[in-house]
Design an enzyme around this catalytic site. Structure first.
Site, short mmCIF file in Angstrom:
data_model
loop_
_atom_site.label_atom_id
_atom_site.label_comp_id
_atom_site.label_asym_id
_atom_site.label_seq_id
_atom_site.Cartn_x
_atom_site.Cartn_y
_atom_site.Cartn_z
N ARG A 2 6.60 -1.63 0.92
CA ARG A 2 5.23 -1.97 1.30
C ARG A 2 4.26 -0.85 0.96
O ARG A 2 4.57 0.31 1.10
CB ARG A 2 5.15 -2.24 2.79
CG ARG A 2 5.77 -3.53 3.18
CD ARG A 2 5.72 -3.69 4.67
NE ARG A 2 6.39 -2.61 5.34
CZ ARG A 2 7.70 -2.47 5.39
NH1 ARG A 2 8.46 -3.36 4.81
NH2 ARG A 2 8.24 -1.46 6.01
N ARG A 6 -0.32 2.30 -2.84
CA ARG A 6 -1.20 3.36 -2.34
C ARG A 6 -0.96 4.72 -2.99
O ARG A 6 -1.81 5.57 -3.01
CB ARG A 6 -0.99 3.51 -0.83
CG ARG A 6 -1.88 2.60 -0.04
CD ARG A 6 -2.08 3.13 1.33
NE ARG A 6 -0.85 3.04 2.10
CZ ARG A 6 -0.74 3.50 3.34
NH1 ARG A 6 -1.76 4.07 3.93
NH2 ARG A 6 0.39 3.37 3.99
N ARG A 15 -9.11 0.14 -6.91
CA ARG A 15 -9.79 -0.07 -5.64
C ARG A 15 -11.21 0.51 -5.66
O ARG A 15 -12.10 -0.01 -5.00
CB ARG A 15 -8.99 0.58 -4.50
CG ARG A 15 -7.84 -0.26 -3.98
CD ARG A 15 -8.34 -1.45 -3.19
NE ARG A 15 -9.38 -1.06 -2.22
CZ ARG A 15 -9.14 -0.47 -1.07
NH1 ARG A 15 -7.92 -0.25 -0.69
NH2 ARG A 15 -10.11 -0.13 -0.25
N ASP A 51 -3.69 -8.11 3.61
CA ASP A 51 -3.50 -7.33 4.84
C ASP A 51 -3.24 -8.30 5.97
O ASP A 51 -3.66 -9.46 5.91
CB ASP A 51 -4.71 -6.46 5.15
CG ASP A 51 -4.37 -5.42 6.23
OD1 ASP A 51 -3.80 -4.37 5.90
OD2 ASP A 51 -4.62 -5.69 7.42
N TYR A 126 -4.21 -5.41 17.83
CA TYR A 126 -5.45 -4.94 17.18
C TYR A 126 -6.67 -5.58 17.82
O TYR A 126 -7.70 -4.94 18.03
CB TYR A 126 -5.43 -5.24 15.68
CG TYR A 126 -4.56 -4.28 14.90
CD1 TYR A 126 -4.93 -2.95 14.74
CD2 TYR A 126 -3.38 -4.70 14.31
CE1 TYR A 126 -4.13 -2.06 14.03
CE2 TYR A 126 -2.58 -3.82 13.59
CZ TYR A 126 -2.97 -2.51 13.46
OH TYR A 126 -2.18 -1.62 12.76
O1 1CP Z 1 2.25 -3.09 -0.74
C1 1CP Z 1 1.14 -3.58 -0.48
O2 1CP Z 1 0.08 -3.13 -0.90
C2 1CP Z 1 1.19 -4.81 0.37
C3 1CP Z 1 -0.05 -5.07 1.08
C4 1CP Z 1 -0.17 -4.69 2.53
C5 1CP Z 1 0.64 -5.06 3.59
C6 1CP Z 1 1.99 -5.73 3.52
C7 1CP Z 1 -1.29 -4.02 3.07
C8 1CP Z 1 -2.41 -3.44 2.30
N1 1CP Z 1 -1.21 -4.06 4.42
C9 1CP Z 1 -0.03 -4.67 4.76
C10 1CP Z 1 0.47 -4.98 6.10
C11 1CP Z 1 -0.13 -4.30 7.26
N2 1CP Z 1 -1.43 -3.97 7.54
C12 1CP Z 1 0.63 -3.98 8.40
C13 1CP Z 1 2.08 -4.30 8.54
C14 1CP Z 1 2.93 -3.39 7.76
C15 1CP Z 1 3.10 -2.04 8.33
O3 1CP Z 1 3.63 -1.97 9.46
O4 1CP Z 1 2.77 -1.07 7.65
C16 1CP Z 1 -0.22 -3.38 9.34
C17 1CP Z 1 0.15 -2.84 10.70
C18 1CP Z 1 -1.52 -3.39 8.79
C19 1CP Z 1 -2.77 -2.90 9.41
C20 1CP Z 1 -3.35 -1.84 8.58
N3 1CP Z 1 -4.09 -2.07 7.47
C21 1CP Z 1 -3.12 -0.45 8.69
C22 1CP Z 1 -2.28 0.24 9.77
C23 1CP Z 1 -3.16 0.87 10.80
C24 1CP Z 1 -2.39 1.38 12.03
O5 1CP Z 1 -2.48 0.73 13.09
O6 1CP Z 1 -1.72 2.41 11.91
C25 1CP Z 1 -3.79 0.16 7.62
C26 1CP Z 1 -3.89 1.63 7.30
C27 1CP Z 1 -4.40 -0.89 6.85
C28 1CP Z 1 -5.14 -0.75 5.57
C29 1CP Z 1 -4.33 -1.08 4.38
N4 1CP Z 1 -3.74 -2.31 4.15
C30 1CP Z 1 -3.11 -2.29 2.94
C31 1CP Z 1 -3.29 -1.00 2.36
C32 1CP Z 1 -2.79 -0.59 1.00
C33 1CP Z 1 -4.04 -0.24 3.28
C34 1CP Z 1 -4.46 1.20 3.11
C35 1CP Z 1 -5.92 1.39 3.03
C36 1CP Z 1 -6.57 1.11 1.74
O7 1CP Z 1 -5.99 1.31 0.66
O8 1CP Z 1 -7.77 0.81 1.80
#
Ligand code: 1CP
Length: 329
Positions: A2, A6, A15, A51, A126
């Site tokens: 996952r 990034r 992005r 997401d 959340y």
């Molecule tokens: O590989 C991929 O890019 C897949 C896409 C993906 C997935 C499967 C993203 C993109 N988010 C997720 C799932 C996600 N989002 C989860 C479950 C997976 C996990 O446990 O890691 C959760 C909890 C979120 C919520 C979320 N969105 C967070 C976590 C915050 C916390 O509470 O600690 C974050 C940092 C995001 C932003 C996000 N989503 C995805 C990316 C690549 C990012 C990073 C920020 C960005 O690039 O802008």
């Protein structure tokens, strides 16, 4: 892996300055970002770029996903009145870009596409906390002090998640994963009392679609048996528990995991040895999908991830050859 994207320069370039929600709403861009780690690493499956917050945002919950932090909800969920703000989610009209991205990907990918959604508990956390949390104090307080409202909220979220996943499968996703990332904060008893029914509704609601269902959370060692009961085909586990021990706790299911993402920051010989330990723990298990135990850390060197994929493929092939030698053609 996952969030493998990034760590990639091509991801950061694609992005540029927009928010992640804007990127998800642009099918050509979301498809390109999904493909980047597949091209680079040669992994055996792709995970849709989206997401877990997308269905909530699409159904009118105001939020930002702040870089380096995560989702921030403008007006957190606190009472019965807030249920009315959670409209019914219609994927075709509220978030048509998701199915469109899936369709582009299915036509371009030579590996299966995994669709996904957040599980009801993690989404509720959340909504209630208003953002990322360590203690989940507000979530647990609402859960215990107003179990009726809590059950209604989780049930509504289950409907939303199910609708989202069904539409991803209809558009061509070959498997689905539900992320209950933060459910490991609960005791087994609380999981069974407050969460299991909603996750069960989602997973059993997908049964007729005939795609593998993966159910993942972190810190869930004590919950694995109950998570398996919720109805998944595969249970994802983090690195806190050996994969063979996890497998014993989820009878009849496959397991996914479980290299510690922080291992990927070590020098290659250490990484290789840790990868081999996971494969050795998994040796002989009826079903194992090699993966990290949680998302890729942004500071990870893409070269190390490529080497991990190559090593897992190499060892997997060696195992398969040995098995065919043992059992004959
Ligand atoms: O590989 C991929 O890019 C897949 C896409 C993906 C997935 C499967 C993203 C993109 N988010 C997720 C799932 C996600 N989002 C989860 C479950 C997976 C996990 O446990 O890691 C959760 C909890 C979120 C919520 C979320 N969105 C967070 C976590 C915050 C916390 O509470 O600690 C974050 C940092 C995001 C932003 C996000 N989503 C995805 C990316 C690549 C990012 C990073 C920020 C960005 O690039 O802008």
């Amino acid at each position: 892996m996952r969030q493998a994207g990034r760590s990639l320069p091509e991801y950061r370039a694609s992005r540029s300055s927009g928010s992640i929600l804007q990127a998800v709403r642009d099918p050509a861009l979301a498809a390109e970002i999904t493909l980047q780690p597949v091209r680079r690493y040669g992994v055996d499956a792709a995970i849709l770029f989206s997401d877990i917050m997308v269905p909530l945002a699409a159904s009118g919950i105001e939020m930002d996903i702040v870089a380096g932090k995560g989702p921030i909800i403008q007006t957190p969920f606190r009472s019965e009145r807030d249920l009315a703000r959670l409209g019914t989610f219609h994927p075709e009209t509220d978030a048509p870009y998701v199915a469109e991205t899936v369709k582009i990907l299915v036509s371009e990918l030579s590996v299966p596409l995994i669709g996904f959604a957040g599980a009801p508990f993690t989404l509720a956390s959340y909504l209630i906390e208003g953002g990322p949390s360590r203690s989940f104090a507000l979530t647990k307080t609402l859960m215990r002090s107003d179990p009726k409202l809590w059950a209604s909220l989780l049930d509504r979220l289950a409907d939303m998640v199910l609708a989202s996943l069904r539409s991803q499968v209809e558009a061509g996703a070959a498997a689905v994963q539900i992320f209950d990332s933060w459910v490991g904060t609960l005791s087994l008893r609380d999981y069974k009392t407050y969460v299991l029914a909603a996750s069960h509704k989602v997973l059993t609601g997908l049964q007729d679609m005939g795609v593998p269902r993966i159910h993942f959370g972190i810190g869930t060692g004590e919950l694995l048996g109950a998570m398996a009961e919720a109805g998944a085909d595969v249970v994802g586990v983090d690195w806190r528990i050996p994969i063979d021990e996890a497998r014993l706790r989820v009878p009849g299911r496959a397991v996914q995991g479980n290299l510690d993402p922080a291992v990927c920051l070590a020098p290659w010989p250490i990484v290789a040895s840790e990868v081999r330990k996971v494969l050795a723990d998994a040796k002989g298990l009826a079903g194992h999908i090699f993966n990290l135990g949680h998302g890729v850390l942004p500071e990870t060197d893409p070269g190390i991830l490529a080497e991990i994929v190559a090593l897992v493929h190499e060892e997997g092939r060696a195992d398969a050859e040995q098995d065919s030698f043992r059992t004959g053609p």
